[in-house]
Design a protein around this motif. Sequence first.
Motif, PDB file in Angstrom:
ATOM      1  N   GLU A 240      -1.419   3.122   1.309  1.00  0.00           N
ATOM      2  CA  GLU A 240      -1.918   4.496   1.145  1.00  0.00           C
ATOM      3  C   GLU A 240      -2.624   4.648  -0.203  1.00  0.00           C
ATOM      4  N   ALA A 241      -2.040   4.074  -1.253  1.00  0.00           N
ATOM      5  CA  ALA A 241      -2.665   4.150  -2.583  1.00  0.00           C
ATOM      6  C   ALA A 241      -4.019   3.454  -2.567  1.00  0.00           C
TER       7      ALA A 241
ATOM      8  N   GLY B  40       5.050   7.271  -3.928  1.00  0.00           N
ATOM      9  CA  GLY B  40       4.899   5.825  -3.835  1.00  0.00           C
ATOM     10  C   GLY B  40       5.209   5.114  -5.137  1.00  0.00           C
ATOM     11  N   ILE B  41       4.874   5.750  -6.256  1.00  0.00           N
ATOM     12  CA  ILE B  41       5.206   5.166  -7.557  1.00  0.00           C
ATOM     13  C   ILE B  41       6.727   5.105  -7.714  1.00  0.00           C
TER      14      ILE B  41
ATOM     15  N   VAL C 118      -5.207  12.677  -6.317  1.00  0.00           N
ATOM     16  CA  VAL C 118      -4.731  11.314  -6.065  1.00  0.00           C
ATOM     17  C   VAL C 118      -3.320  11.149  -6.614  1.00  0.00           C
TER      18      VAL C 118
ATOM     19  N   TYR D  23       3.215   2.748   1.376  1.00  0.00           N
ATOM     20  CA  TYR D  23       2.783   3.558   0.233  1.00  0.00           C
ATOM     21  C   TYR D  23       1.768   2.814  -0.629  1.00  0.00           C
ATOM     22  N   THR D  24       1.840   1.488  -0.660  1.00  0.00           N
ATOM     23  CA  THR D  24       0.828   0.714  -1.389  1.00  0.00           C
ATOM     24  C   THR D  24      -0.494   0.766  -0.636  1.00  0.00           C
TER      25      THR D  24
ATOM     26  N   LYS E 249      -0.533  12.694  -4.552  1.00  0.00           N
ATOM     27  CA  LYS E 249      -0.202  11.918  -3.360  1.00  0.00           C
ATOM     28  C   LYS E 249       0.479  10.594  -3.709  1.00  0.00           C
ATOM     29  N   MET E 250       0.213  10.049  -4.893  1.00  0.00           N
ATOM     30  CA  MET E 250       0.755   8.748  -5.278  1.00  0.00           C
ATOM     31  C   MET E 250       2.161   8.805  -5.871  1.00  0.00           C
TER      32      MET E 250
END
Length: 114
Positions: free
Chosen positions: A84-85, A36-37, A29, A81-82, A32-33
Amino acid sequence: MNQHTRTTASGEVIVMLNLHFKPGSAGKVLEKMLPGIRLTRMETGNNEFQMFKVKGSDDKYVVFERWKDQAALDWHWQQPYTKEALALFGEHLATPLSETDDVAYLTDVMEAEE
């Protein structure tokens, strides 16, 4: 997730998420994040975004967010991206993210009560 938010005296929104991932899935996780972070931290309305690993646990994390105002947080929720998270959370959290148990909107105890 923003129906019950409470802003601080300055209008800022402070959010804390408690995340408990299924055993062995946190690393996947996070990988992948991370992009986005980075993007979240660059958002105009973001004052702070941190993701912490809980000491002594491979599966527990805490996200701490500070937003300029509710509009900034609302804009963040619309970003790919949010979304996706949130999808990753849906797939990899040990239990579904609960607005009442896992999400806290914070105010400084030193602020004058409204």
